[in-house]
Design an enzyme around this catalytic site. Sequence first.
Site, PDB file in Angstrom:
ATOM      1  N   ASN A   5       0.874  -1.176   0.000  1.00  0.00           N
ATOM      2  CA  ASN A   5       0.000   0.000   0.000  1.00  0.00           C
ATOM      3  C   ASN A   5       0.909   1.222   0.000  1.00  0.00           C
ATOM      4  O   ASN A   5       1.502   1.555   1.024  1.00  0.00           O
ATOM      5  CB  ASN A   5      -0.892  -0.035   1.255  1.00  0.00           C
ATOM      6  CG  ASN A   5      -1.720   1.228   1.405  1.00  0.00           C
ATOM      7  OD1 ASN A   5      -1.780   2.052   0.489  1.00  0.00           O
ATOM      8  ND2 ASN A   5      -2.355   1.383   2.560  1.00  0.00           N
ATOM      9  N   LYS A   7       0.095   4.245  -0.345  1.00  0.00           N
ATOM     10  CA  LYS A   7      -0.555   5.460   0.194  1.00  0.00           C
ATOM     11  C   LYS A   7      -0.284   6.631  -0.758  1.00  0.00           C
ATOM     12  O   LYS A   7      -0.271   6.425  -1.971  1.00  0.00           O
ATOM     13  CB  LYS A   7      -0.080   5.715   1.631  1.00  0.00           C
ATOM     14  CG  LYS A   7      -0.244   4.466   2.509  1.00  0.00           C
ATOM     15  CD  LYS A   7       0.017   4.687   3.959  1.00  0.00           C
ATOM     16  CE  LYS A   7      -0.176   3.383   4.716  1.00  0.00           C
ATOM     17  NZ  LYS A   7      -0.031   3.504   6.156  1.00  0.00           N
ATOM     18  N   HIS A  92      -9.427   1.213   4.997  1.00  0.00           N
ATOM     19  CA  HIS A  92      -8.155   1.443   5.690  1.00  0.00           C
ATOM     20  C   HIS A  92      -8.380   2.450   6.819  1.00  0.00           C
ATOM     21  O   HIS A  92      -9.198   3.368   6.687  1.00  0.00           O
ATOM     22  CB  HIS A  92      -7.114   1.959   4.694  1.00  0.00           C
ATOM     23  CG  HIS A  92      -5.736   1.974   5.276  1.00  0.00           C
ATOM     24  ND1 HIS A  92      -5.307   2.966   6.116  1.00  0.00           N
ATOM     25  CD2 HIS A  92      -4.708   1.095   5.174  1.00  0.00           C
ATOM     26  CE1 HIS A  92      -4.066   2.701   6.497  1.00  0.00           C
ATOM     27  NE2 HIS A  92      -3.675   1.566   5.935  1.00  0.00           N
ATOM     28  N   GLU A  94      -6.758   4.905   7.719  1.00  0.00           N
ATOM     29  CA  GLU A  94      -6.573   6.308   7.318  1.00  0.00           C
ATOM     30  C   GLU A  94      -7.822   6.836   6.615  1.00  0.00           C
ATOM     31  O   GLU A  94      -8.154   8.020   6.729  1.00  0.00           O
ATOM     32  CB  GLU A  94      -5.306   6.432   6.448  1.00  0.00           C
ATOM     33  CG  GLU A  94      -4.058   6.273   7.310  1.00  0.00           C
ATOM     34  CD  GLU A  94      -2.841   5.712   6.617  1.00  0.00           C
ATOM     35  OE1 GLU A  94      -2.791   5.710   5.372  1.00  0.00           O
ATOM     36  OE2 GLU A  94      -1.928   5.234   7.323  1.00  0.00           O
ATOM     37  N   GLU A 160      -5.122  -4.672  10.857  1.00  0.00           N
ATOM     38  CA  GLU A 160      -4.125  -3.616  10.996  1.00  0.00           C
ATOM     39  C   GLU A 160      -4.403  -2.798  12.262  1.00  0.00           C
ATOM     40  O   GLU A 160      -5.203  -1.844  12.220  1.00  0.00           O
ATOM     41  CB  GLU A 160      -4.161  -2.679   9.793  1.00  0.00           C
ATOM     42  CG  GLU A 160      -3.877  -3.361   8.476  1.00  0.00           C
ATOM     43  CD  GLU A 160      -3.292  -2.385   7.463  1.00  0.00           C
ATOM     44  OE1 GLU A 160      -2.238  -2.694   6.910  1.00  0.00           O
ATOM     45  OE2 GLU A 160      -3.873  -1.310   7.263  1.00  0.00           O
ATOM     46  N   GLY A 166       2.954   2.305  10.858  1.00  0.00           N
ATOM     47  CA  GLY A 166       3.998   3.319  10.718  1.00  0.00           C
ATOM     48  C   GLY A 166       4.727   3.665  12.003  1.00  0.00           C
ATOM     49  O   GLY A 166       5.420   4.678  12.073  1.00  0.00           O
ATOM     50  N   SER A 204       3.628  -2.024  10.434  1.00  0.00           N
ATOM     51  CA  SER A 204       5.077  -2.090  10.687  1.00  0.00           C
ATOM     52  C   SER A 204       5.717  -3.424  10.308  1.00  0.00           C
ATOM     53  O   SER A 204       6.682  -3.856  10.955  1.00  0.00           O
ATOM     54  CB  SER A 204       5.384  -1.740  12.150  1.00  0.00           C
ATOM     55  OG  SER A 204       5.035  -0.386  12.404  1.00  0.00           O
TER      56      SER A 204
HETATM   57  P1  PGA Z   1       3.026   0.354   7.613  1.00  0.00           P
HETATM   58  O1  PGA Z   1       1.558   0.594   7.032  1.00  0.00           O
HETATM   59  O2  PGA Z   1       3.531  -0.931   7.024  1.00  0.00           O
HETATM   60  O3  PGA Z   1       3.803   1.553   7.169  1.00  0.00           O
HETATM   61  O4  PGA Z   1       2.904   0.261   9.097  1.00  0.00           O
HETATM   62  C1  PGA Z   1       0.663  -0.464   6.870  1.00  0.00           C
HETATM   63  C2  PGA Z   1      -0.655   0.036   6.318  1.00  0.00           C
HETATM   64  O5  PGA Z   1      -1.096   1.132   6.710  1.00  0.00           O
HETATM   65  O6  PGA Z   1      -1.276  -0.638   5.489  1.00  0.00           O
END
Ligand code: PGA
Length: 246
Positions: A5, A7, A92, A94, A160, A166, A204
């Site tokens: 992803n 983003k 997601h 976000e 998640e 992140g 992560s």
């Molecule tokens: P990350 O993000 O691997 O940077 O923690 C995962 C995600 O938001 O799908």
Amino acid sequence: MIIANWKCNGSKKMIQNWSKIYKDTYIPFDETFVGIAPPYLYVEHLANSINANGLDIKIGVQDIDVSSGARTSAISVEMIKDMECQFTIIGHSERRNIFYESNKSISAKLDSVGSEVATILCVGESAEENNNKNTKNVLEDQLSIIKGKIMPTNFSIAYEPVWAIGTGNTPTSDEINDIHKFIKDVVQSSSENSIVPNVLYGGSVNDANAKSFFKQENVDGALIGGASLQGKSFANIVNIFNGKTI
Ligand code: PGA
């Protein structure tokens, strides 16, 4: 299934370098669905770069809207099929937190995609919900949109935890395994056709910790943000999933 992803990251130059480095690092293995969800604008550019480098990577999108027409900035299922995208992420955290998406709108998106392309529904609890030991209640609520629906076989879930995205923090692999089993049970008992979905872990994941997650019985893959922006670390993670480490 290993999904990147990206983003709101990437550029034409990044894609060019990414594809070359992925190609140099990836050890061929046909059986895994490997996908990238770039920003919409780069779908075609990325597809061309993947093809030019002979890579077996599917292209998908990070979200989808419920229909075409007068819906400024949206994209529809018809469009992503037209662009030969093979999957979409939905729900997601976000999208839920920054763009205020509700279970109701996410449910409508699930319905609009149906089985047209593979869907990855993201669920996960916040730090506060985790601290309050509320994780399973939160997941049950997010998964309630599946109740009574006939779910397609190309439907997956990504677990998640919001606090793991992140941050470099993750649940233990045993905790992840336990939650994935819970998610599978909830989806099996609530979907009309009793499907047991693949459950990916996201939050992560990197090439140093991926193996500990992939060893778990109920972890069927990963959804990767930050570490997917480097062709080398993403290819390493795919190799680890495929048991092809050197
Ligand atoms: P990350 O993000 O691997 O940077 O923690 C995962 C995600 O938001 O799908």
